[in-house]
Design an enzyme around this catalytic site. Structure first.
Site, PDB file in Angstrom:
ATOM      1  N   HIS A  36      25.584  27.748  14.158  1.00 28.17           N
ATOM      2  CA  HIS A  36      25.099  29.120  13.999  1.00 28.17           C
ATOM      3  C   HIS A  36      23.791  29.121  13.230  1.00 28.17           C
ATOM      4  O   HIS A  36      23.608  28.315  12.313  1.00 28.17           O
ATOM      5  CB  HIS A  36      26.140  29.975  13.264  1.00 28.17           C
ATOM      6  CG  HIS A  36      25.921  31.431  13.481  1.00 28.17           C
ATOM      7  ND1 HIS A  36      25.027  32.160  12.727  1.00 28.17           N
ATOM      8  CD2 HIS A  36      26.430  32.276  14.390  1.00 28.17           C
ATOM      9  CE1 HIS A  36      25.018  33.391  13.166  1.00 28.17           C
ATOM     10  NE2 HIS A  36      25.853  33.501  14.171  1.00 28.17           N
ATOM     11  N   ASP A  71      31.803  32.801  19.411  1.00 31.13           N
ATOM     12  CA  ASP A  71      32.012  32.624  20.852  1.00 31.13           C
ATOM     13  C   ASP A  71      33.077  31.585  21.186  1.00 31.13           C
ATOM     14  O   ASP A  71      33.640  31.608  22.273  1.00 31.13           O
ATOM     15  CB  ASP A  71      30.695  32.196  21.517  1.00 31.13           C
ATOM     16  CG  ASP A  71      29.675  33.297  21.452  1.00 31.13           C
ATOM     17  OD1 ASP A  71      30.019  34.424  21.847  1.00 31.13           O
ATOM     18  OD2 ASP A  71      28.553  33.053  20.990  1.00 31.13           O
TER      19      ASP A  71
HETATM   20  C1  LIG Z   1      23.288  28.744  17.467  1.00 26.53           C
HETATM   21  C2  LIG Z   1      22.237  27.626  17.450  1.00 26.53           C
HETATM   22  C3  LIG Z   1      21.093  27.990  18.404  1.00 26.53           C
HETATM   23  C4  LIG Z   1      21.709  27.496  16.024  1.00 26.53           C
HETATM   24  O1  LIG Z   1      20.707  26.543  16.074  1.00 26.53           O
HETATM   25  P1  LIG Z   1      20.013  25.982  14.760  1.00 26.53           P
HETATM   26  O2  LIG Z   1      19.745  27.087  13.802  1.00 26.53           O
HETATM   27  O3  LIG Z   1      18.880  25.156  15.203  1.00 26.53           O
HETATM   28  O4  LIG Z   1      21.176  25.059  14.190  1.00 26.53           O
HETATM   29  P2  LIG Z   1      21.096  24.120  12.943  1.00 26.53           P
HETATM   30  O5  LIG Z   1      19.709  24.063  12.404  1.00 26.53           O
HETATM   31  O6  LIG Z   1      22.180  24.528  12.014  1.00 26.53           O
HETATM   32  O7  LIG Z   1      21.447  22.699  13.567  1.00 26.53           O
HETATM   33  C5  LIG Z   1      21.655  21.604  12.699  1.00 26.53           C
HETATM   34  C6  LIG Z   1      21.843  20.369  13.534  1.00 26.53           C
HETATM   35  O8  LIG Z   1      23.062  20.486  14.265  1.00 26.53           O
HETATM   36  C7  LIG Z   1      22.819  20.311  15.640  1.00 26.53           C
HETATM   37  N1  LIG Z   1      23.596  21.283  16.377  1.00 26.53           N
HETATM   38  C8  LIG Z   1      23.536  22.619  16.229  1.00 26.53           C
HETATM   39  N2  LIG Z   1      24.363  23.195  17.103  1.00 26.53           N
HETATM   40  C9  LIG Z   1      24.957  22.204  17.793  1.00 26.53           C
HETATM   41  C10 LIG Z   1      25.901  22.192  18.837  1.00 26.53           C
HETATM   42  N3  LIG Z   1      26.379  23.328  19.322  1.00 26.53           N
HETATM   43  N4  LIG Z   1      26.312  21.009  19.332  1.00 26.53           N
HETATM   44  C11 LIG Z   1      25.808  19.862  18.840  1.00 26.53           C
HETATM   45  N5  LIG Z   1      24.889  19.810  17.849  1.00 26.53           N
HETATM   46  C12 LIG Z   1      24.472  20.971  17.338  1.00 26.53           C
HETATM   47  C13 LIG Z   1      21.340  20.607  15.838  1.00 26.53           C
HETATM   48  O9  LIG Z   1      20.830  19.934  16.973  1.00 26.53           O
HETATM   49  C14 LIG Z   1      20.751  20.100  14.552  1.00 26.53           C
HETATM   50  O10 LIG Z   1      20.599  18.695  14.639  1.00 26.53           O
HETATM   51  P3  LIG Z   1      19.174  18.019  14.382  1.00 26.53           P
HETATM   52  O11 LIG Z   1      18.849  18.331  12.959  1.00 26.53           O
HETATM   53  O12 LIG Z   1      19.431  16.581  14.664  1.00 26.53           O
HETATM   54  O13 LIG Z   1      18.228  18.678  15.360  1.00 26.53           O
HETATM   55  C15 LIG Z   1      22.851  26.264  17.846  1.00 26.53           C
HETATM   56  O14 LIG Z   1      23.855  25.910  16.935  1.00 26.53           O
HETATM   57  C16 LIG Z   1      23.366  26.255  19.267  1.00 26.53           C
HETATM   58  O15 LIG Z   1      22.606  26.105  20.208  1.00 26.53           O
HETATM   59  N6  LIG Z   1      24.727  26.416  19.454  1.00 26.53           N
HETATM   60  C17 LIG Z   1      25.287  26.455  20.768  1.00 26.53           C
HETATM   61  C18 LIG Z   1      25.063  27.829  21.405  1.00 26.53           C
HETATM   62  C19 LIG Z   1      25.941  28.895  20.807  1.00 26.53           C
HETATM   63  O16 LIG Z   1      27.126  28.709  20.601  1.00 26.53           O
HETATM   64  N7  LIG Z   1      25.331  30.068  20.542  1.00 26.53           N
HETATM   65  C20 LIG Z   1      26.027  31.237  20.037  1.00 26.53           C
HETATM   66  C21 LIG Z   1      25.626  31.520  18.617  1.00 26.53           C
HETATM   67  S1  LIG Z   1      26.636  32.814  17.930  1.00 26.53           S
END
Ligand SMILES: CC(C)(COP(=O)(O)OP(=O)(O)OC[C@H]1O[C@@H](n2cnc3c(N)ncnc32)[C@H](O)[C@@H]1OP(=O)(O)O)[C@@H](O)C(=O)NCCC(=O)NCCS
Length: 382
Positions: A263, A319
């Site tokens: 998130h 979700d």
């Molecule tokens: C929601 C989202 C866009 C947030 O992205 P973000 O703010 O960039 O997330 P973070 O900065 O906390 O990520 C930290 C690390 O975890 C990883 N990570 C985050 N979500 C991940 C996931 N769903 N699966 C695997 N790895 C994930 C990122 O790639 C990042 O790694 P890095 O530093 O090597 O690049 C992202 O978590 C995502 O795409 N989730 C899947 C889609 C989803 O469920 N969306 C609904 C949100 S309510």
């Protein structure tokens, strides 16, 4: 020439865009508050209709106020025949979120106050649109299946009415309450992408229908509301608990994301996931089919362990367990995101009204990274 302040990591993370008294999130502690009330209090004790009132008016309704709002919602739930004709003209294989975006945009033609952009008219439009939202989604589904849309039933709640109009029979109380809680949990979430899109649009003094159409477009993406559908597709692809470990490991080693996990704001458990996990489990046990919950739970276990080990502790978001919850309620997968909108219309409209109440055009600056002072070269000489 004055230069705008630099953005740090992009995506406007942690940038405060405006004051708001609607919703508070503490991403470190996993706290979500609507108008002063913790989401756990609301999920356990309130109804979606009470939450709508709370978001719009800033306080919980008294009995008479709730009855009055429910009567107004019931009186406005039906959709115009012209809109039903339009829905029938859509291709049968139209993506429901595309159909919803187009239908909500078209509803402005039928609004009696479409030329009145005052705050008072906007709040009446908010009620009319919120009332109709579930009816539109149910009609989209029935029409694409070759069935006639059903008229809403006056005595039913938003959740029960939606399930009735979708399936043609009144849901059991436990099913209606499960959806009611899901609607409460999805109702608002501060300046998420779709709400911000709605505020940006209405801040130009475009009308409420235009701003909600923007919001639906933003919600449809897989990084926002579209994630719940992707989660269910993933669960079906995995199909058994035994296959979870290899699936997740493969995704992680190839650098792909697992939908429904992580998130932008929460760095601990998303408090909404706590309730949806419980509901998914309980509905599974009740219906004698815990497979989808079990697969979800195993995915979550591995991800949390692996990512914590890597120093990136990410968890299930709203979700993740809404997918298996909606599946157990018999809702078609491509309606999961439209249902998110059936709930979020309450938050979107609350934010639109707040924006209009103290409006300023939203117009940030970009951090220019391109070239300067280039000389025009005639096309033949390039
Ligand atoms: C929601 C989202 C866009 C947030 O992205 P973000 O703010 O960039 O997330 P973070 O900065 O906390 O990520 C930290 C690390 O975890 C990883 N990570 C985050 N979500 C991940 C996931 N769903 N699966 C695997 N790895 C994930 C990122 O790639 C990042 O790694 P890095 O530093 O090597 O690049 C992202 O978590 C995502 O795409 N989730 C899947 C889609 C989803 O469920 N969306 C609904 C949100 S309510």
């Amino acid at each position: 020439m004055s230069k705008p302040a630099s953005t740090s990591g992009g995506g406007l993370r942690d940038v405060v865009a405006a004051p708001s008294s609607i919703c508070y999130i503490d991403g470190e502690k996993g706290i979500l508050i609507y108008r002063g009330y913790n989401i756990h209090e609301l999920a356990e004790h309130s109804t979606f209709e009470e939450v709508i009132y709370l978001l719009w008016h800033g306080r919980l309704p008294k009995r008479g106020e709730l009855d009055e709002m429910n009567a107004a919602l019931a009186a406005n739930r039906s959709i115009p025949a012209g809109l039903i004709a339009l829905l029938k003209a859509f291709p049968r294989d139209a993506v429901p979120m595309d159909a919803l975006r187009t239908a909500i945009s078209a509803l402005v033609f039928y609004d009696p106050e479409r030329d009145d952009n005052s705050l008072e008219a906007a709040s009446r439009k908010a009620l009319r649109l919120t009332a109709k939202f579930g009816t539109v989604v149910a009609a989209i589904d029935r029409i694409r299946k070759g069935k006639e849309p059903l008229d809403p039933k006056p005595g039913l709640s938003t959740a029960a009415n939606f399930l009735y109009m979708l399936n043609g029979e009144e849901p059991m109380d436990v099913e209606a309450r499960a959806l009611d809680i899901a609607l409460i949990l999805h109702a608002d979430h501060e300046f998420n992408a779709s709400t911000f899109a709605a505020r940006v649009t209405v801040a130009t003094l475009a009308d409420l229908y235009a701003s909600i159409t923007s919001a639906i477009g933003a919600l449809s993406g897989p990084l926002h509301g579209g994630a719940n559908e992707q989660v269910m597709k993933m669960l079906m692809q995995i199909a058994s608990v035994e296959k979870v470990d290899s699936y997740v490991q493969e995704k992680l080693t190839s650098g792909q994301k697992i939908m429904g996990i992580g998130h932008a704001v929460y760095h601990t458990e998303d408090p909404r996931a706590t309730h949806l996990r419980k509901m998914s489990r309980e509905l599974g046990i009740r219906q004698g089919e815990t497979k989808w919950f079990d697969i979800s739970h195993r995915i979550e276990g591995i991800i949390v362990e692996e990512m914590t080990r890597k120093g990136k502790p990410i968890r299930a978001n709203v979700d993740f367990y809404s997918a298996s919850t909606y599946y157990m309620l018999g809702i078609p997968i491509d309606l999961y995101t439209p249902i998110f909108a059936v709930s979020r219309i309450s938050g979107w409209t609350a934010h639109v009204l707040e924006q209009l109440g103290n409006n300023k055009l939203i117009r940030p600056r970009s951090e220019y990274t391109g070239e300067m002072d280039l000389k025009y070269i005639p096309i033949e000489q390039r």
